[in-house]
Design an enzyme around this catalytic site. Structure first.
Site, mmCIF file in Angstrom:
data_model
loop_
_atom_site.group_PDB
_atom_site.id
_atom_site.type_symbol
_atom_site.label_atom_id
_atom_site.label_comp_id
_atom_site.label_asym_id
_atom_site.label_seq_id
_atom_site.Cartn_x
_atom_site.Cartn_y
_atom_site.Cartn_z
ATOM 1 N N HIS A 155 3.908 -3.550 -11.006
ATOM 2 C CA HIS A 155 4.149 -4.685 -9.881
ATOM 3 C C HIS A 155 3.880 -6.104 -10.372
ATOM 4 O O HIS A 155 3.233 -6.999 -9.913
ATOM 5 C CB HIS A 155 3.031 -4.505 -8.679
ATOM 6 C CG HIS A 155 3.707 -4.700 -7.445
ATOM 7 N ND1 HIS A 155 3.779 -6.074 -7.107
ATOM 8 C CD2 HIS A 155 4.013 -4.221 -6.501
ATOM 9 C CE1 HIS A 155 4.322 -6.227 -5.845
ATOM 10 N NE2 HIS A 155 4.278 -4.986 -5.224
ATOM 11 N N GLU B 254 10.510 10.550 -1.242
ATOM 12 C CA GLU B 254 11.355 9.471 -1.211
ATOM 13 C C GLU B 254 11.477 8.970 -2.497
ATOM 14 O O GLU B 254 10.405 8.415 -2.892
ATOM 15 C CB GLU B 254 10.725 8.555 -0.036
ATOM 16 C CG GLU B 254 11.630 7.444 -0.047
ATOM 17 C CD GLU B 254 11.187 6.260 1.024
ATOM 18 O OE1 GLU B 254 10.687 6.788 2.219
ATOM 19 O OE2 GLU B 254 11.048 5.270 0.761
ATOM 20 N N TRP C 74 -0.062 -8.336 -2.991
ATOM 21 C CA TRP C 74 1.404 -8.830 -2.990
ATOM 22 C C TRP C 74 1.628 -9.729 -4.340
ATOM 23 O O TRP C 74 2.454 -10.374 -4.550
ATOM 24 C CB TRP C 74 2.027 -9.318 -1.961
ATOM 25 C CG TRP C 74 2.214 -8.541 -0.604
ATOM 26 C CD1 TRP C 74 2.378 -7.069 -0.720
ATOM 27 C CD2 TRP C 74 2.974 -8.739 0.359
ATOM 28 N NE1 TRP C 74 2.894 -6.725 0.498
ATOM 29 C CE2 TRP C 74 3.142 -7.566 1.526
ATOM 30 C CE3 TRP C 74 3.324 -10.250 1.156
ATOM 31 C CZ2 TRP C 74 3.754 -7.767 2.707
ATOM 32 C CZ3 TRP C 74 3.682 -10.226 2.579
ATOM 33 C CH2 TRP C 74 3.869 -8.840 3.236
ATOM 34 N N ASP D 221 4.828 1.713 -5.237
ATOM 35 C CA ASP D 221 5.973 1.363 -4.408
ATOM 36 C C ASP D 221 6.989 1.260 -5.414
ATOM 37 O O ASP D 221 7.615 0.151 -5.881
ATOM 38 C CB ASP D 221 5.861 -0.213 -3.969
ATOM 39 C CG ASP D 221 7.027 -0.598 -3.058
ATOM 40 O OD1 ASP D 221 7.674 0.248 -2.958
ATOM 41 O OD2 ASP D 221 6.791 -1.480 -2.326
ATOM 42 N N ARG E 139 17.382 -4.759 -0.656
ATOM 43 C CA ARG E 139 17.389 -4.277 -2.000
ATOM 44 C C ARG E 139 18.663 -3.545 -2.411
ATOM 45 O O ARG E 139 18.617 -2.417 -3.178
ATOM 46 C CB ARG E 139 16.164 -2.962 -2.040
ATOM 47 C CG ARG E 139 14.945 -3.577 -1.514
ATOM 48 C CD ARG E 139 14.441 -5.088 -1.950
ATOM 49 N NE ARG E 139 13.377 -5.494 -1.469
ATOM 50 C CZ ARG E 139 12.670 -6.585 -1.561
ATOM 51 N NH1 ARG E 139 13.528 -7.479 -2.475
ATOM 52 N NH2 ARG E 139 11.558 -6.808 -1.096
ATOM 53 N N ASN F 142 13.244 -1.028 7.839
ATOM 54 C CA ASN F 142 12.941 -2.110 8.800
ATOM 55 C C ASN F 142 13.792 -2.168 9.773
ATOM 56 O O ASN F 142 15.035 -2.950 9.615
ATOM 57 C CB ASN F 142 12.870 -3.427 7.956
ATOM 58 C CG ASN F 142 11.806 -3.202 6.645
ATOM 59 O OD1 ASN F 142 10.696 -2.748 7.013
ATOM 60 N ND2 ASN F 142 12.098 -3.821 5.537
ATOM 61 N N GLU G 74 15.440 -1.449 -7.286
ATOM 62 C CA GLU G 74 14.738 -2.729 -6.801
ATOM 63 C C GLU G 74 13.498 -3.140 -8.249
ATOM 64 O O GLU G 74 13.794 -4.211 -8.208
ATOM 65 C CB GLU G 74 13.946 -2.421 -5.867
ATOM 66 C CG GLU G 74 13.263 -3.496 -5.320
ATOM 67 C CD GLU G 74 12.379 -3.198 -4.084
ATOM 68 O OE1 GLU G 74 12.386 -2.089 -3.471
ATOM 69 O OE2 GLU G 74 11.575 -4.196 -3.666
ATOM 70 N N ARG H 94 7.407 8.138 7.673
ATOM 71 C CA ARG H 94 7.191 7.475 6.521
ATOM 72 C C ARG H 94 5.552 7.444 6.190
ATOM 73 O O ARG H 94 5.058 6.688 7.168
ATOM 74 C CB ARG H 94 7.696 6.383 6.229
ATOM 75 C CG ARG H 94 9.294 6.355 6.067
ATOM 76 C CD ARG H 94 10.139 5.291 5.575
ATOM 77 N NE ARG H 94 10.231 4.753 4.462
ATOM 78 C CZ ARG H 94 9.989 3.586 3.551
ATOM 79 N NH1 ARG H 94 9.497 2.726 4.502
ATOM 80 N NH2 ARG H 94 10.221 3.430 2.577
ATOM 81 N N GLU I 295 3.835 -3.112 6.534
ATOM 82 C CA GLU I 295 4.620 -4.458 6.117
ATOM 83 C C GLU I 295 5.056 -5.056 7.393
ATOM 84 O O GLU I 295 6.008 -5.434 7.467
ATOM 85 C CB GLU I 295 5.590 -4.004 5.194
ATOM 86 C CG GLU I 295 5.395 -3.413 3.717
ATOM 87 C CD GLU I 295 6.349 -3.522 2.808
ATOM 88 O OE1 GLU I 295 7.610 -3.150 3.221
ATOM 89 O OE2 GLU I 295 6.071 -3.748 1.599
ATOM 90 N N LYS J 228 6.662 8.268 -0.734
ATOM 91 C CA LYS J 228 7.414 7.896 -1.892
ATOM 92 C C LYS J 228 6.614 8.585 -3.234
ATOM 93 O O LYS J 228 5.731 9.070 -3.111
ATOM 94 C CB LYS J 228 7.082 6.153 -1.959
ATOM 95 C CG LYS J 228 7.795 5.588 -0.992
ATOM 96 C CD LYS J 228 7.482 3.904 -1.344
ATOM 97 C CE LYS J 228 8.361 3.046 -0.581
ATOM 98 N NZ LYS J 228 8.506 1.707 -0.650
HETATM 99 C C1 BDP Z 1 9.466 -2.147 -0.818
HETATM 100 C C2 BDP Z 1 10.731 -3.030 -0.501
HETATM 101 C C3 BDP Z 1 10.746 -3.241 0.890
HETATM 102 C C4 BDP Z 1 10.912 -2.252 1.746
HETATM 103 C C5 BDP Z 1 9.494 -1.195 1.456
HETATM 104 C C6 BDP Z 1 9.764 -0.102 2.145
HETATM 105 O O1 BDP Z 1 10.328 -4.065 -1.260
HETATM 106 O O2 BDP Z 1 11.882 -4.156 1.041
HETATM 107 O O3 BDP Z 1 11.128 -2.727 2.853
HETATM 108 O O4 BDP Z 1 9.580 -1.208 0.152
HETATM 109 O O5 BDP Z 1 9.821 1.113 1.491
HETATM 110 O O6 BDP Z 1 9.590 -1.442 -2.082
HETATM 111 O O7 BDP Z 1 9.538 0.042 3.507
#
Ligand code: BDP
Length: 738
Positions: free
Chosen positions: A557, A423, A579, A401, A204, A246, A429, A360, A327, A396
């Site tokens: 989204h 966060e 998704w 998201d 991102r 990640n 993004e 998180r 994820e 978040k």
């Molecule tokens: C999403 C993003 C992804 C992130 C994820 C996160 O698309 O790339 O890994 O959040 O916050 O918005 O872990």
């Protein structure tokens, strides 16, 4: 590159048209003019808001008298960084290097330091008790009967922050008379999260590669790291997580820890601690164990040894950020353990060294998509009170998201026994990447000021986050960085403002977005009110504009799958329902929106009753969240008196119109900005206008297939067919996951 303008009348006449003497005299005149004219330096944005251009004449005159001498010790690295910054800043602002002295000897002394580092500050007997470790005061005082200014703190870092504040006052043209300022950060951990991979790809990221040149570290310390640290310190950021959530376990291997240590060495003088994202399965991937079960003694020993190894290299290491069981990332649930088990195991090994775990809450189950909005709350609330006291749960701003606009996350206020970290995403993004001008200050402000009602009215998200609502000792705000290797750091000039406002609001969540926009504009471009006012208006309107042309009335989204570039409300199918876009907008012939009321998914009940009642009621829910919480008939009426369908179209068009206005405003401001930066912003606004129109047209074309209603009068039909918009593909859009 240096740009100079030669007026038509100044062109030297061709030699054949005049006597050689006259020609030479004219040439000499031109050369002289060029030499004395203040040259408009090309600016590429590298200097960010720390440009230190000459102050306006009147202000400069006053400043020269008020800051005639700098008394600042340089015995530690932080002190040296402070004095260097003052020298650099004053040289730029006042056109001459400041006089440095060990003690004030003239009127107009500037004293910067702590009672311990500077005897002349000690002698002033200032009351510094409530400034803590990072606070500072700036005061106009008299020393030996002469006017002076003092920047005092309890620590070198506090003094550094104070020095930056003083420079900020001067850069934005504020008077230095009768100063009496006290600043203490309201939030303890003010941290950037870099989603940077070890191969320099940035998840991102829209501003080039990662700034961390891992391959050449630790041998080569790019000077850019120091400028990064300076910029962060100037806005009070005191932590940086170097790698992607990640995470790759390699970051925890010895060679990479040496690189981390080298970066920590650059950050340290600027009051910045480094952190890393830890991969939960690291003991298996790099430790040779066959499990990462947090309750397994061998696993615990492995992390213990790892923590000791890290602290031997980085004594002030901040701690770990962890994305677990989200994820597809590994986590304690893979071993039948809870988030609390996982977080506590890491917290235990960091605690003796003073480190923290930022765990998180962005989780959603792999299998069953109960309304995704509800999942973090469902998973975390039962563990409130189970986390060790050096764990923060990082939440978040909203439950889905980082969408263009989200109601505040229901976890805020729902875990009173756990410090919750905010966060925010600074990288855009879901808000047009780095090309769209979207100032995020108003969005951050909206979330921080939202009232959770957790302990009655006034229980704002800001109070949850700064720890004051429940009296937590730990508090934090994280921002997913928008920084990359681009010369201008953030991919666009205006995206620097988002880094800036993040830092300012992390320091003080009650600071308002408009004030920060003014401050930033004055430092970054010009202090001329004829420029500042329209630019600030443009910035303040920009977030609502993006919401309007992308996801009005609480839609969310609807971006392209994977890369999230451009409109794709038609996305369906694939591995997971949540998704897809259709999962979120739920358009049918009858209506549109996600029913999260008590008769729908019941996500509303995760909020405190006074909030839940409002969100649950289509007549009372703030209109910006109407379709977030309600599925509404196309022909139902909204506050404006329009039908929902007409309002939706109206808002899409309103967003596009606002971008057109922004572009017009900017075009008219060319004389206040160097041509390079002006041109890039102008071109980016042109792209934004085009993309806003694309968003509007594609969305209207698609939703009209459900509503079956005509466009309101005066609304232009989409330029292309729905099939055309659906056929667009962007396999190389930047920032995608790898
Ligand atoms: C999403 C993003 C992804 C992130 C994820 C996160 O698309 O790339 O890994 O959040 O916050 O918005 O872990």
């Amino acid at each position: 590159m240096v740009h100079t303008t030669v007026n038509a009348g100044q062109h030297p006449a061709p030699a054949s048209q005049g006597r050689p003497g006259r020609w030479l005299r004219r040439l000499a005149g031109v050369v002289l003019t060029l030499a004395v004219l203040p040259l408009a330096h090309a600016e590429d944005g590298y200097e960010l808001w720390l440009r230190y251009r000459p102050a306006a004449d009147a202000a400069a005159q006053a400043y020269r008298a008020q800051v005639a001498q700098v008394v600042a010790p340089a015995a530690s690295d932080t002190q040296r960084a402070t004095r260097d910054e003052l020298s650099r800043g004053l040289r730029g602002l006042l056109g001459r290097a400041p006089m440095l002295a060990d003690a004030p000897t003239a009127a107009g002394a500037l004293l910067v330091g702590t009672p311990a580092s500077l005897p002349s500050i000690d002698r002033l007997g200032l009351d510094l008790d409530d400034l803590g470790e990072e606070g500072y005061l700036i005061r106009s005082v008299r020393v030996d009967g002469r006017a002076a200014t003092v920047v005092a703190a309890n620590s070198d870092t506090g003094a550094l922050y104070g020095a930056f504040h003083l420079l900020r006052l001067m850069q934005s043209g504020q008077p230095l008379e009768a100063l009496d300022l006290r600043e203490v950060p309201k939030v303890g951990l003010r941290v950037l999260n870099h989603w940077d991979d070890l191969n320099r790809h940035v998840e991102r990221g829209y501003s080039g590669q990662s700034i961390w040149d891992w391959h050449r570290l630790p041998g080569w310390l790019d000077p850019r790291y120091t400028d990064y640290a300076r910029a962060n310190a100037s806005i009070g950021i005191n932590g940086t997580v170097l790698n992607n959530v990640n995470a790759n376990a390699q970051i925890l291997t010895a060679p990479y820890l040496d690189k981390v240590a080298a970066l920590a060495g650059v950050m340290r003088p600027y009051g910045i601690r480094v952190y890393v994202s830890a991969r939960f399965s690291a003991p298996m991937e790099i430790g040779g164990l066959d499990t990462a079960d947090p309750l397994d003694p061998a696993v615990r020993r492995w992390w213990q040894a790892k923590a000791d190894e890290i602290y031997a290299k980085v004594p002030d290491f901040g701690g770990f950020l962890v994305k677990a069981n989200s994820e597809g990332q590994p986590g304690p649930q893979d071993f039948g353990r809870s988030h609390a088990d996982g977080a506590n195991m890491l917290a235990e090994v960091l605690a003796p060294h003073g480190g923290v775990v930022m765990w998180r809450a962005f989780v959603y189950s792999d299998e069953e998509p109960d309304d995704r909005h509800k999942q973090a709350y469902t998973e975390f609330v039962p563990h409130d009170g189970e986390f060790r006291d050096n764990v923060l749960v990082q939440v978040k701003n909203g439950a889905i998201d980082f969408q263009p606009r989200e109601p505040f996350h229901p976890l805020f206020g729902a875990m009173p026994k756990t410090p919750l970290m905010m966060e925010f995403q600074i990288t855009k993004e879901y808000l047009g990447f780095a090309t769209h001008l979207v100032y995020l200050g108003p969005m951050y402000e909206e979330v921080l000021r939202a009232d959770t009602h957790a302990k009655g009215p006034g229980s704002t998200v800001a109070k949850v986050v700064d720890g004051s609502l429940e009296g937590h000792a730990l508090s934090g705000i994280a921002g997913v960085a928008n920084i990359g290797s681009d010369r201008n750091w953030s991919g666009s000039h205006f995206d620097q403002a988002n880094w800036y406002v993040f830092g300012r609001m992390a320091w003080d969540p009650s600071v308002d977005a408009r004030t920060v926009a003014q401050e930033w504009t004055r430092m970054t471009f010009s202090t001329d009110p004829a420029f500042v006012e329209p630019v600030v208006e443009m910035m303040m309107a920009s977030h609502q504009a993006a919401v309007d042309y992308m996801t009005p009335l609480g839609l969310h989204h609807l971006m392209g799958r994977g890369h999230h570039y451009g409109p794709a409300p038609w996305v369906e199918g694939g591995p997971r329902a949540d998704w897809t876009s259709v999962y979120f907008h739920r358009a049918t012939k009858e209506g549109i929106g996600f029913d999260r009321t008590t008769s729908g998914s019941d996500a509303v009940s995760q909020y405190a009753p006074p909030v839940a009642e409002v969100f649950n009621d289509p007549a009372r829910v703030p209109e910006e969240f109407l379709l977030w919480f309600h599925h509404r008939p196309w022909t139902s009426r909204v506050a404006s008196g329009r039908t929902l369908w007409d309002e939706l179209v109206h808002r899409y068009s309103r967003g596009v119109g606002e971008v057109a206005r922004m572009r017009e405003t900017w075009t008219g401001l060319d004389r206040y900005v160097d041509p390079e930066r002006h041109h890039q912003v102008e071109r980016f606004l042109a792209i934004q206008q085009q993309e806003a129109q694309w968003w509007r047209d594609a969305s209207i074309a698609y939703f009209q297939t459900f509503s079956g209603l005509p466009l309101p009068e005066g609304e232009a039909p989409p330029a292309q067919s729905l099939e055309y918009y659906k056929s667009l593909e962007f396999p190389y859009a930047p920032g995608d996951t790898q």
